[in-house]
Structures are given as C-alpha cells and as structure tokens.
Design a protein around this motif. Structure first.
Motif, mmCIF file in Angstrom:
data_model
loop_
_atom_site.group_PDB
_atom_site.id
_atom_site.type_symbol
_atom_site.label_atom_id
_atom_site.label_comp_id
_atom_site.label_asym_id
_atom_site.label_seq_id
_atom_site.Cartn_x
_atom_site.Cartn_y
_atom_site.Cartn_z
ATOM 1 N N PRO A 281 -13.508 36.063 15.518
ATOM 2 C CA PRO A 281 -13.455 35.154 16.441
ATOM 3 C C PRO A 281 -12.204 35.337 17.186
ATOM 4 O O PRO A 281 -11.765 35.538 16.477
ATOM 5 C CB PRO A 281 -13.724 33.672 15.812
ATOM 6 C CG PRO A 281 -13.447 33.805 14.186
ATOM 7 C CD PRO A 281 -14.083 34.887 14.413
ATOM 8 N N PRO B 246 -8.488 34.033 18.185
ATOM 9 C CA PRO B 246 -7.548 32.948 18.158
ATOM 10 C C PRO B 246 -7.678 31.834 18.925
ATOM 11 O O PRO B 246 -7.891 31.370 19.983
ATOM 12 C CB PRO B 246 -6.189 33.570 18.057
ATOM 13 C CG PRO B 246 -6.065 34.655 18.586
ATOM 14 C CD PRO B 246 -7.536 34.830 18.965
ATOM 15 N N ASP B 247 -7.403 30.389 18.212
ATOM 16 C CA ASP B 247 -7.510 29.248 18.950
ATOM 17 C C ASP B 247 -6.402 29.140 20.240
ATOM 18 O O ASP B 247 -5.233 29.158 19.816
ATOM 19 C CB ASP B 247 -6.942 28.047 18.319
ATOM 20 C CG ASP B 247 -7.219 26.702 18.818
ATOM 21 O OD1 ASP B 247 -8.074 27.172 20.188
ATOM 22 O OD2 ASP B 247 -7.230 26.234 17.907
ATOM 23 N N GLN B 248 -6.511 28.800 21.699
ATOM 24 C CA GLN B 248 -5.414 28.809 21.978
ATOM 25 C C GLN B 248 -5.068 27.520 22.647
ATOM 26 O O GLN B 248 -4.465 26.983 23.824
ATOM 27 C CB GLN B 248 -6.233 29.540 23.854
ATOM 28 C CG GLN B 248 -6.738 30.601 23.064
ATOM 29 C CD GLN B 248 -6.281 31.904 23.162
ATOM 30 O OE1 GLN B 248 -4.482 31.593 23.954
ATOM 31 N NE2 GLN B 248 -6.309 32.717 22.059
ATOM 32 N N ASN B 249 -5.693 26.756 21.755
ATOM 33 C CA ASN B 249 -5.166 25.043 21.963
ATOM 34 C C ASN B 249 -4.157 24.852 20.935
ATOM 35 O O ASN B 249 -3.699 23.670 21.254
ATOM 36 C CB ASN B 249 -6.280 24.119 21.566
ATOM 37 C CG ASN B 249 -7.766 24.597 23.183
ATOM 38 O OD1 ASN B 249 -7.068 24.436 23.228
ATOM 39 N ND2 ASN B 249 -8.551 23.931 22.659
ATOM 40 N N ARG B 250 -3.349 25.406 20.089
ATOM 41 C CA ARG B 250 -2.816 25.525 18.966
ATOM 42 C C ARG B 250 -1.058 25.342 20.134
ATOM 43 O O ARG B 250 -1.111 25.754 20.803
ATOM 44 C CB ARG B 250 -2.398 25.593 18.356
ATOM 45 C CG ARG B 250 -1.907 27.772 18.032
ATOM 46 C CD ARG B 250 -2.665 27.874 17.076
ATOM 47 N NE ARG B 250 -2.221 29.666 17.837
ATOM 48 C CZ ARG B 250 -2.222 30.633 17.255
ATOM 49 N NH1 ARG B 250 -1.934 30.936 15.776
ATOM 50 N NH2 ARG B 250 -1.882 31.730 17.264
#
Length: 66
Positions: free
Chosen positions: A24, A26-30
């Motif tokens: 998946p 990576p989280d873009q909201n960090r």
C-alpha cells in the motif's frame, strides 16, 4: 496444547498465502519530519549549563573537604 497447534497452523497458512500485489502507498496525512538542526543550539546551551553546574559542585566538594 490445542491453542499452540492452532497458532502454528495460522502462521503457516498466512506465510504461504499468495499476496500478489504492490504494498500500500505511504500515508499522505502524516506531518512533515522535523529536523533536529533547528533547535540544536538549545541542546548545546543546556549541556553547557549542566557541565558548569557539575564542575561547580565538584569544586565545592574539593574545597569543603580540604
């Protein structure tokens, strides 16, 4: 004993399962990472003050003992 056998079976089944797909994204909201270089001077000042304090206490102990 049954629980241990069940756990072994679950691990083997999960290890042999076919996960054909990309990982998946990576989280873009960090939040962005904060570099330590911005406040490095604060750490240096605290270390300097602590070093002076330790030296002062040692000098007091030496003069008090004499």
């Amino acid at each position: 004993m049954k629980l241990i056998i069940y756990n072994i079976i679950v691990v083997v089944v999960q290890a042999t399962s076919d996960n054909s797909g990309p990982p998946p994204p990576p989280d873009q909201n960090r939040p962005p990472l904060v570099p330590i270089d911005d406040n490095l001077w604060v750490i240096l000042v605290i270390g300097l003050v602590f070093g002076v304090y330790i030296a002062y206490k040692k000098m007091q102990a030496i003069h008090k003992a004499a």
